[in-house]
Write an enzyme that holds these catalytic residues in place. Structure first.
Site, PDB file in Angstrom:
ATOM      1  CD  GLU A   1      33.656  68.998  73.276  1.00 13.45           C
ATOM      2  OE1 GLU A   1      34.480  69.801  72.795  1.00 13.45           O
ATOM      3  OE2 GLU A   1      32.858  69.309  74.184  1.00 13.45           O
ATOM      4  CB  CYS A   2      36.477  70.439  67.137  1.00 16.32           C
ATOM      5  SG  CYS A   2      37.264  71.494  68.366  1.00 16.32           S
TER       6      CYS A   2
END
Length: 246
Positions: free
Chosen positions: A229-230
């Site tokens: 996930e960013c």
């Protein structure tokens, strides 16, 4: 002009009701409830295109946020322009606060994604979004529970610690349902999806690569780093934006 205040609601009860509601109903309720304090964020992937198509039939004036990280595939930027022309959405393009030359000056080059992808995402994705969200009480996004283990527990309405509501109209959809909607409604898809890219982020190969049909949906993101996930969709808040000007 001041934003219209939103009325309180029972988050648990609304989530329970939304589990059997259509995505369009969820979008309509969200826009009606949050009025001028809601936006949609997208990177023009499968789910994002479903939401854009629905939004174009509900309210084209709703702000649609897109982060131009400076590292996108050329195909992404061209597709963005095609989507804008077709749907006439109210697109707002966000930029990192750190100019590319400043980025190189601070980090020695512009390949921070190889050494510290989490910090690179923070600078180029999460900080621009956090600044953009300041006027809003809610943000619509295309997250689905079947996309990854990390997303399996998302609710249709999630509340961040700063009280911003994250709206996930497609939370209980599957990838196949999403693709079927695009087909049935003649909605264009990002051209890289047909080339093995199940999800599409920035262009460096350490950030996004094509994967096999049977691979997990997010297997092509930050391969080998343990990162999936960013940070854009976390419920907890991130560090505040910094002034990188020199």
């Amino acid at each position: 002009m001041e934003a219209t205040p939103t009325a309180p609601f029972d988050l648990q009860a609304q989530n329970l009701a939304f589990e059997s509601a259509s995505a369009e109903e969820i979008i309509r309720w969200s826009i009606e409830h949050f009025k001028d304090k809601i936006c949609l964020s997208t990177s023009f992937q499968l789910g994002g295109m479903v939401l854009i198509d629905m939004l174009s039939k509900i309210d084209r004036t709703l702000p649609v946020l897109f982060i131009d990280t400076g590292f996108h595939f050329d195909e992404t930027l061209k597709f963005r322009d095609q989507v804008l022309e077709r749907y006439g959405i109210n697109l707002i393009t966000l930029k990192p606060v750190m100019e590319r030359e400043t980025f190189k000056l601070v980090y020695g080059n512009d390949t921070l994604y190889e050494r510290n992808p989490t910090e690179c995402c923070r600078i180029n994705k999460t900080e621009p979004m956090e600044r953009a969200l300041k006027p809003y009480a809610a943000r619509i996004a295309a997250l689905r529970r079947d996309a990854s283990l990390e997303r399996a527990k998302i609710r249709i309405l999630d509340e961040r610690v700063d009280k911003v509501i994250l709206v996930h109209p497609l939370a209980n959809w599957t990838r196949e349902q999403t693709k079927q909607y695009l087909k049935e409604h003649d909605v264009p898809a990002h051209p890289l999806h047909s080339k093995g890219y199940k999800t599409i982020g920035c262009s460096p190969t350490c950030c996004t690569v094509p994967v096999g049909e049977n691979a997990p949906e997010r297997a092509g993101r930050w391969t080998g780093t343990g990162k999936s996930e960013c940070g854009l969709h976390l419920v907890q808040m991130r560090r505040p934006a910094q002034d990188f000007s020199i």
